[in-house]
Design an enzyme around this catalytic site. Structure first.
Site, short mmCIF file in Angstrom:
data_model
loop_
_atom_site.label_atom_id
_atom_site.label_comp_id
_atom_site.label_asym_id
_atom_site.label_seq_id
_atom_site.Cartn_x
_atom_site.Cartn_y
_atom_site.Cartn_z
N SER A 267 0.83 -1.20 0.00
CA SER A 267 0.00 0.00 0.00
C SER A 267 0.86 1.24 0.00
O SER A 267 2.01 1.22 0.47
CB SER A 267 -0.87 0.01 1.25
N LYS A 268 0.27 2.31 -0.51
CA LYS A 268 1.06 3.54 -0.62
C LYS A 268 1.33 4.17 0.73
O LYS A 268 2.14 5.07 0.84
CB LYS A 268 0.40 4.51 -1.59
N ARG A 269 0.66 3.71 1.77
CA ARG A 269 0.97 4.21 3.11
C ARG A 269 2.36 3.75 3.55
O ARG A 269 3.01 4.41 4.34
CB ARG A 269 -0.06 3.68 4.12
N LYS A 270 2.77 2.58 3.05
CA LYS A 270 4.02 2.00 3.55
C LYS A 270 5.13 1.95 2.51
O LYS A 270 6.29 1.83 2.84
CB LYS A 270 3.74 0.58 4.05
N ARG A 481 5.72 11.24 3.01
CA ARG A 481 5.59 9.97 3.73
C ARG A 481 6.89 9.62 4.47
O ARG A 481 6.88 9.18 5.62
CB ARG A 481 5.22 8.87 2.73
#
Ligand code: GLU
Length: 492
Positions: A267-270, A481
């Protein structure tokens, strides 16, 4: 879902020529998952003298992003994954863009209506929503309750005459189950009471993924559907559709999903998931395909560095292991370093010249810095953030006087969420920033100070929003991020 291991692979059991496809939806930046599945399909086709198709699945108009299709082409070509048939190169089974095939889907839906394999549903979105909420509250599976399946022919006619909008749903058998063979997993069975009466045609006349995908895979004579594991639960619906049309089925291969290092779905969160990011951040396409080729264990266990041609020679689909392959950025960076250091000096110069110091990039930087410098050497002072990988600002640079560190980090999380859907133009970024600022009681000045610090590492820079546009969405968001991650680590 239950599984049982089926007998030896049926691969090559039929004489049907191998035709495989990837079918990305143009909903944003091209995803590393598309490259991974694209690579596997490419290898599969090249190993078997088959064809590799690119089909654009653009029927979800709500999520459609205009620039996405071209970005998909560019990213796949960058990786060397040329396709034999597709919207831009043509082919005998076109059009290859689903939005140009709506008449075909409607015609096929009519056949299903006529045979009773599908029915019209006049329920409104509000009614469906209310029933779904009731089901969830009653701890029942949320699925269509069959109201319109029970309508008499006269009721249907009356509603049609009254001009009430409708969708078309698939009539899943009330009892029994569907079993299909997955080439990597053996037989998989789904009970029909776990399969929803899927909408096939929406009220806007566009098909859903399920209908369009099955119709196209059949008409485009796809022999093998090689896609990500997340589609397994859709496959019984597809199998029922093949049966309703009386069509033979392709073979299904569901590939293990790429995972973050904590084993959650990538996922783009990680992790950065946009291929644009990797290209702009200086990863070589050979390193990327090599890295993706390592995922899933299809290559011999003792080799780590290989070309695309070697993958075509040595990759073995029977060797794929189903444990989720980890998309480990540390490993990718190591691999990229190996590739960069193996270049000749001249090749390295060319790579830098084409990717980092290209005319295109320098031309975009010029108007941002020209009015602000007194000597040419100051170009470096103003533009360093653009060419550097790590610009982590000190607390004295990013922390506004009126905010605590915790408040600032929380705000950064909100910022990431707010910027993710933004169309990457300075006016749009500006609007998103101001809206968020107002909602969270951050002044425009504070918002800009924080973002400038994160993107450039400094308190002063060339015009921030224009710089972010040139720097690109993928890299700007990644910088944000990384900033959040790094600050969280410092806190621990
Ligand atoms: N459009 C689907 C996607 O976005 C295609 C899935 C499939 O290959 O069937 O991945």
């Amino acid at each position: 879902m239950s599984k049982e291991i089926a007998p030896a692979s049926t691969e090559n059991a039929s004489a049907q020529p191998v035709r495989v496809r990837i079918a990305p939806s143009p909903t944003g930046d091209p995803h590393v998952g598309t490259a991974y599945i694209g690579l596997l399909n490419f290898i599969f086709a090249r190993q078997r003298g088959g064809k590799f198709l690119l089909r654009i699945e653009d029927t979800d108009r709500a999520r459609f992003v205009e620039s996405s299709e071209q970005m998909i082409y560019d990213a796949l070509r960058w990786l060397g994954l040329e396709w034999d048939e597709g919207p831009d190169v043509g082919g005998p089974f076109g059009p290859y863009r689903q939005s140009e095939r709506t008449a075909i889907y409607r015609e096929h839906c009519d056949k299903l209506l006529a045979s009773g394999a599908a029915y019209r549903c006049f329920c409104t979105p509000e009614e469906l929503d209310a029933r779904r909420k009731q089901q969830i509250a009653a701890k029942l599976p949320a699925r269509y309750d069959g109201t319109c399946r029970r309508l008499s022919d006269e009721d249907v006619k009356a509603k049609l005459d009254a001009g009430i909008p409708f969708t078309i749903r698939m009539a899943v058998p009330f009892t029994g189950s569907t079993t299909f063979r997955d080439e990597l997993r053996g037989n998989i069975t789904f009970d029909h009471n776990n399969v929803d009466d899927q909408v096939l045609l929406k009220s806007d006349g566009f098909p859903t993924y399920h209908l369009a995908n099955v119709v196209d895979d059949h008409l485009m004579q796809i022999s093998d559907v090689i896609r990500a594991e997340e589609w397994i639960s859709s496959t019984p619906k597809h199998v029922l559709l093949y049966a309703a049309f009386g069509w033979p089925m392709p073979r299904f291969w569901h590939m293990p999903l790429l995972r973050n290092t904590d084993k959650s779905k990538i996922s783009k969160r990680k992790n950065p998931v946009s291929l644009i990011y990797y290209r702009q951040a200086g990863f070589l396409p050979q390193a990327m395909t090599n890295f993706l080729g390592l995922m899933g264990g299809g290559m011999p266990p003792d080799v780590e560095i290989f070309t695309l041609a070697q993958m075509v020679e040595q990759f073995n689909f029977a060797r794929i292991s189903l444990g989720g392959p980890v998309f480990d950025l540390v490993k990718l960076k190591w691999l990229n370093g190996e590739y960069l250091r193996a270049l000749t000096e001249e090749q390295y110069f060319q790579v830098l010249r084409n990717n980092v110091f290209s005319d295109e990039i320098l031309r975009q930087m010029v108007p941002l810095v020209q009015t602000r410098i007194e000597t040419l050497a100051q170009f470096g002072d103003l533009a360093d953030f653009f060419f550097a990988d790590n610009v982590m600002p000190a607390e004295s640079v990013f922390l506004p006087k009126t905010k605590t560190r915790e408040e600032t980090l929380a705000f950064c999380g909100e910022l990431l969420t707010a910027l993710e859907p933004v169309e990457w133009k300075s006016t749009e970024i500006d609007a998103a920033l101001r809206t968020l600022g107002t909602a969270q009681s951050w002044s425009t000045k504070e918002c800009f100070m924080l973002l400038r610090a994160i993107i450039t590492g400094k308190t002063a820079s060339p015009p921030l929003l224009e710089s972010m546009v040139v720097f690109g969405k993928a890299r700007s968001l990644d910088r944000l991020r990384r900033f959040i991650d790094a600050q969280k680590k410092i806190k621990q």
